[in-house]
Design an enzyme around this catalytic site. Structure first.
Site, PDB file in Angstrom:
ATOM      1  N   SER A 249       0.838  -1.194   0.000  1.00 15.63           N
ATOM      2  CA  SER A 249       0.000   0.000   0.000  1.00 15.63           C
ATOM      3  C   SER A 249       0.879   1.252   0.000  1.00 15.63           C
ATOM      4  CB  SER A 249      -0.918  -0.078   1.221  1.00 15.63           C
ATOM      5  OG  SER A 249      -1.978   0.819   1.101  1.00 15.63           O
TER       6      SER A 249
ATOM      7  N   ASP B 126      -9.271  -4.770  -6.231  1.00 16.85           N
ATOM      8  CA  ASP B 126      -8.755  -3.960  -5.112  1.00 16.85           C
ATOM      9  C   ASP B 126      -9.313  -2.554  -5.273  1.00 16.85           C
ATOM     10  OD1 ASP B 126      -7.389  -2.436  -3.307  1.00 16.85           O
ATOM     11  OD2 ASP B 126      -5.387  -3.113  -3.898  1.00 16.85           O
TER      12      ASP B 126
ATOM     13  N   HIS C 202      -7.567  -5.582  -0.848  1.00 12.47           N
ATOM     14  CA  HIS C 202      -6.379  -4.737  -0.779  1.00 12.47           C
ATOM     15  C   HIS C 202      -5.246  -5.384   0.016  1.00 12.47           C
ATOM     16  CE1 HIS C 202      -4.053  -1.117  -1.007  1.00 12.47           C
ATOM     17  NE2 HIS C 202      -4.070  -0.917   0.292  1.00 12.47           N
TER      18      HIS C 202
END
Lengths: 262, 374
Positions: A94, A216, A244
């Protein structure tokens, strides 16, 4: 202060090379608990908590320093310096995928390879660029975080006090997962979701693997493809895993993809 | 009575929703359908995150989803559902992951409790906290000001004791010497020295009194006269100050033919403070130069001295009370002179400014001849 203490650095495994794992917004180094152990036989693994998350030193949180990703980048480089890391494999999830990209540019030699799990150089749409969110939607998240301190306060934060679903990991269990100071969480969300590091992608000069999940919503497929197009010579792997956090929902797929790269 | 389990599920005071391993809705009860305004069968197959407002969804995906994967449950999550009419519906949610005997993830069950009122209450508590933090900051600021004032007061008392004792000691020793049989010219010099000390003490006491008044909120009181001939008044101030420093040169150039509306004794005090300052801090070998004149509708009085310029950082603080540059105790005033002079200038709707170069340091007082509102 020692970066190792400040960022709650945990070193395990052994091997000629080191693999550095960085967690993203919303959680802490526990994020890697199903992935990192798989590499401990061949690699020395370094895990850490971003300041404000998990077991980091919250007193080290300086709103001015962490008002942009550069504060987190400096921390990562400092950890590398204090541990004498060279030519390591960086695995970032991320927002920390971008933190690793920026650190690889600022500190050449620190990372020999980058693994970016669900990276996004910009979350907000901009002209032809599809980030996945509009500016008002990001504002809505920040407002939501600002008004939900009750549900997110230190004592009420989603916490586990024993009885994990996976008792085999029980001994490593700290008193909670994903602890984050609510005020810091909001700041970190702002920094994360308002960042724009598209121009930095072209400056990456080390072999890079991009892991893109299906479905995602935080870092959608067009974003992963954008990163792939702009990081020279990068490899893009589409995971079957949805959501995610493939490092939690499909660890074996993530492990296999990283193995194939390093 | 006998409870109807199916009806309990469908119309429970909780919304129930079960997700398959992929996060899609396998079953939901009528309560949820009712809250969001969408038939229950239409919910089937949708992703749970798509029922959430975007802000909540981002939080859910980055924070609650990982928790479910790691610990198999979350409790008391604040979530906002999207309603069919475009609104929000606030809920608290608990979730449990269901696994089979091999530990395979089968389903996730969520129970949602309506919390619109509770959410408002939380918002009020947060607002109250914000207000309390604002008050706290204000209190801290007041406390800091009070501490500063208290420090000033202590400093003030120390300085006052010191600075009034110095001229008093001069007067005392002068008086002792006068008892002896001295030549007339020596007596005259002693007498002038004593007079000089008296003038200095008197000016210190005036400043102290004005400062105390100013701090008490009354400001500097003016006794405005409509037609003051300032020239002779300024001459008188210069003469008084010369007594204390007979070896120093004070050059004056006054062009004040017209009467001026002002408080003559305050203007005299302002000038006295500026001259006293220049005599104390200026180079001893250079004259103090004073000019006064009218330019258009502005009265300008300036006092200049030679010597080392005032450092830049000190310039900004010169007019604050008790400001005394470097500590040179032998020749200090109270650090009130320039502050009082500046207050007198303000009371006359005027300004007191300073320029400082290696050539000269010059204080300039300017006031409009026609006071606003007069």
């Amino acid at each position: 202060m020692s970066a190792v203490v400040r960022n709650n650095v945990r070193i395990r495994g052994s091997g000629p090379k080191t693999m550095v794992f960085a967690h993203g917004y919303g959680c802490d180094q526990n994020m890697w608990r199903y992935v990192a152990p798989a590499f401990e036989a061949q690699f020395r693994t370094v895990l850490f908590d971003q300041v404000g998350a998990g077991g980091s030193d919250r007193a080290a949180y300086d709103p001015a320093k962490y008002a942009s990703l550069s504060g987190y980048v400096d921390d990562l480089i400092q950890i590398g310096e204090q541990l004498g890391l060279r030519d390591t494999v960086f695995v970032g999830h991320s927002v920390s995928a971008m933190i690793g990209v920026l650190a690889s540019i600022a500190a050449p030699g620190l990372f020999g390879q980058l693994v970016l799990v669900g990276p996004s150089p910009r979350y907000v749409d901009d002209g032809d660029y599809v980030g996945g969110f509009s500016s008002p939607q990001v504002d809505e998240l920040l407002d939501f975080l600002g008004s939900n301190h009750m549900g997110w306060s230190n004592t009420m934060a989603p916490a586990i006090m024993g009885n994990p679903d996976r008792p085999e990991l029980g001994e490593e269990l700290t008193d909670s997962f994903c602890r984050m100071d609510p005020g810091i969480a909001r700041d970190f969300a702002r920094v994360t979701f308002t960042s724009d590091n598209r121009a930095d992608l072209a400056l990456v000069s080390v072999p890079t693997l991009i892991l893109q999940c299906s479905d995602d919503v935080i870092a959608p497929t067009p974003v992963g493809e954008y990163v792939h197009r702009h990081v020279k010579g990068s490899t893009l792997v589409h995971l079957r895993a949805s959501g995610h956090c493939p490092n939690l929902s499909a660890p074996s797929e993530v492990i296999a993809a990283i193995r194939g790269f390093v | 009575m006998t409870e109807d389990y199916e009806d309990l599920y469908r119309n429970a005071p909780f919304a129930y929703v079960s997700l398959d391993a992929d996060g899609r809705i396998a079953m939901a009860n009528d309560t949820l359908a009712d809250w969001i305004g969408c038939p229950a069968h239409d919910l089937r197959g949708q992703r749970f995150r798509d029922l959430l407002t975007v802000g909540t969804m981002m939080h859910y995906e980055t924070s609650y989803s990982p928790l479910l994967a790691m610990q198999g449950h979350f409790d008391e999550a604040s979530l906002d559902l999207r309603t069919a009419d475009g609104g929000k519906f606030a809920v608290f949610g608990n979730a449990r992951v269901v696994r089979d005997a091999d530990g395979q993830h089968l389903a996730t069950r969520l129970a949602l409790l309506k919390s619109t009122g509770r959410r408002l209450y939380e918002r009020e508590i947060l607002d109250a906290r914000d207000r309390s933090e604002t008050t706290e900051r204000a209190t801290q600021a007041t406390l800091a000001t009070e501490r500063e004032t208290s420090e000033l007061r202590e400093q003030f008392i120390a300085v006052l004791g010191h600075d009034l004792r110095n001229p008093l000691a001069s007067i005392s020793s002068g008086a002792r010497l006068l008892q002896r049989d001295l030549r007339p010219e020596r007596r005259t010099r002693l007498f002038e020295a004593i007079q000089g000390s008296v003038v200095r003490m008197s000016s210190l006491i005036d400043n102290v009194m004005d400062f105390a008044r100013g701090r008490l909120g009354a400001g500097i009181p003016l006794d405005l006269r409509p037609d003051v001939m300032l020239g002779p008044i300024l001459e008188q101030v210069v003469t008084e100050l010369r007594i204390g420093v007979p070896d120093r040169a004070i050059e004056t150039a006054f062009a004040l033919p017209e009467p001026i509306r002002c408080d003559p004794s305050r203007i005299a005090q302002l000038v006295s403070n500026l001259l006293g300052n220049a005599l104390t801090h200026g180079a001893k070998g250079e004259p103090v130069r004073m000019r006064a004149g009218v330019d258009g509708a502005t009265l300008t009085i300036s006092v200049a001295n030679g010597g080392a310029p005032i450092p830049e950082p000190a310039l900004a603080r010169l007019f604050q009370p008790f400001f005394r540059g470097e500590v040179r105790p032998s020749q200090q005033g109270l650090g009130l002179g320039l502050h009082i002079a500046s207050e007198i200038a303000k009371a006359h709707a005027g300004t007191l400014g300073v320029t400082s170069t290696p050539a000269e340091t010059r204080f300039t007082f300017r006031m409009p001849l026609h006071l606003p509102g007069s």
